[in-house]
Design a protein around this motif. Sequence first.
Motif, PDB file in Angstrom:
ATOM      1  N   ILE A  71      36.232  61.554 -65.217  1.00  0.00           N
ATOM      2  CA  ILE A  71      37.261  60.540 -65.004  1.00  0.00           C
ATOM      3  C   ILE A  71      38.402  60.711 -66.001  1.00  0.00           C
ATOM      4  O   ILE A  71      38.185  60.854 -67.203  1.00  0.00           O
TER       5      ILE A  71
ATOM      6  N   ASP B  35      43.719  56.993 -61.313  1.00  0.00           N
ATOM      7  CA  ASP B  35      43.311  57.699 -60.091  1.00  0.00           C
ATOM      8  C   ASP B  35      43.358  59.212 -60.244  1.00  0.00           C
ATOM      9  O   ASP B  35      43.574  59.943 -59.269  1.00  0.00           O
TER      10      ASP B  35
ATOM     11  N   VAL C 235      41.418  62.802 -62.032  1.00  0.00           N
ATOM     12  CA  VAL C 235      40.186  63.351 -62.583  1.00  0.00           C
ATOM     13  C   VAL C 235      40.502  64.676 -63.255  1.00  0.00           C
ATOM     14  O   VAL C 235      41.502  65.333 -62.942  1.00  0.00           O
TER      15      VAL C 235
ATOM     16  N   LEU D 109      43.190  62.033 -57.293  1.00  0.00           N
ATOM     17  CA  LEU D 109      42.062  61.991 -56.367  1.00  0.00           C
ATOM     18  C   LEU D 109      42.480  62.320 -54.936  1.00  0.00           C
ATOM     19  O   LEU D 109      41.691  62.871 -54.166  1.00  0.00           O
TER      20      LEU D 109
ATOM     21  N   ALA E 277      32.833  61.530 -62.602  1.00  0.00           N
ATOM     22  CA  ALA E 277      33.674  61.353 -61.419  1.00  0.00           C
ATOM     23  C   ALA E 277      33.043  61.981 -60.179  1.00  0.00           C
ATOM     24  O   ALA E 277      33.688  62.046 -59.129  1.00  0.00           O
TER      25      ALA E 277
ATOM     26  N   LEU F  12      33.023  59.755 -57.043  1.00  0.00           N
ATOM     27  CA  LEU F  12      34.371  59.564 -56.509  1.00  0.00           C
ATOM     28  C   LEU F  12      34.825  60.794 -55.733  1.00  0.00           C
ATOM     29  O   LEU F  12      35.414  60.685 -54.646  1.00  0.00           O
TER      30      LEU F  12
ATOM     31  N   ALA G 265      32.923  61.469 -52.375  1.00  0.00           N
ATOM     32  CA  ALA G 265      33.347  60.588 -51.278  1.00  0.00           C
ATOM     33  C   ALA G 265      34.607  61.093 -50.592  1.00  0.00           C
ATOM     34  O   ALA G 265      34.929  60.639 -49.493  1.00  0.00           O
ATOM     35  N   ARG G 266      35.306  62.049 -51.216  1.00  0.00           N
ATOM     36  CA  ARG G 266      36.574  62.531 -50.671  1.00  0.00           C
ATOM     37  C   ARG G 266      36.517  63.965 -50.175  1.00  0.00           C
ATOM     38  O   ARG G 266      37.462  64.429 -49.531  1.00  0.00           O
TER      39      ARG G 266
ATOM     40  N   ASP H 221      26.878  65.462 -54.785  1.00  0.00           N
ATOM     41  CA  ASP H 221      26.724  64.877 -56.111  1.00  0.00           C
ATOM     42  C   ASP H 221      25.366  65.278 -56.683  1.00  0.00           C
ATOM     43  O   ASP H 221      24.323  64.997 -56.092  1.00  0.00           O
TER      44      ASP H 221
END
Length: 223
Positions: free
Chosen positions: A123, A127, A129, A144, A160, A163, A166-167, A173
Amino acid sequence: MRILTLDGAGTDASATLLELCDESLVRIGHFVLPTRGGAERLASVVSGLLGSASWDVASLALIAAVTGPGSFTGLRATLSLAQGLALGLTMRADLPLHGVTRAEALRRSVGDTGGRPLWCVTIARRDRVFIETDAGSGPRGTMLDALPSPAEAVLLAGDAAALVAARIARAIDSGVERPTPEAIAEVALDRLSGRLPPLAALPLYVDAPEAKLPAGGLRPAPV
């Protein structure tokens, strides 16, 4: 062999005492300060850990400190403490202090990736990383919504990871959010033995600091 690891790169800060016995690392003491600003309180934590273990600072044989990337203030506080312990409080000139990047320690924490490339993602701010896609390539900052798209399935490590997973459809992960103290110590031990090149315990900054000098420069000295 007595080892102290310090990590203040993330949103929390940790200090760990480890002892190398028969090539195995044994955790003697561990403390995590889970809130922002924890790195500034690590000095008292280290003192308490040493007292609980009945260790003297001068009995340490190695200090390993995470250099980042990560929290600007956390890195400065943690690495200043590491340097003070190594150079000042022990009154020794031979106490090794080695820097360890977050990506190095994360890769060691994950271990076997099952043949998948490992991306270390941590992180940043607003927004953003920090991402390191290849070992040794160095971290870079990215928004992101501007993440690279891998050509194959990749494994993610770092705070991160959720995060980013998810994208990106091909991202998995690993569940490793932060490096283990053992991994940090292992990298530093490799530096101590010459298996890895030396790395100074200095902050690894990717983004420029938010604080800037005013347009007119510093105020004149009072008269």
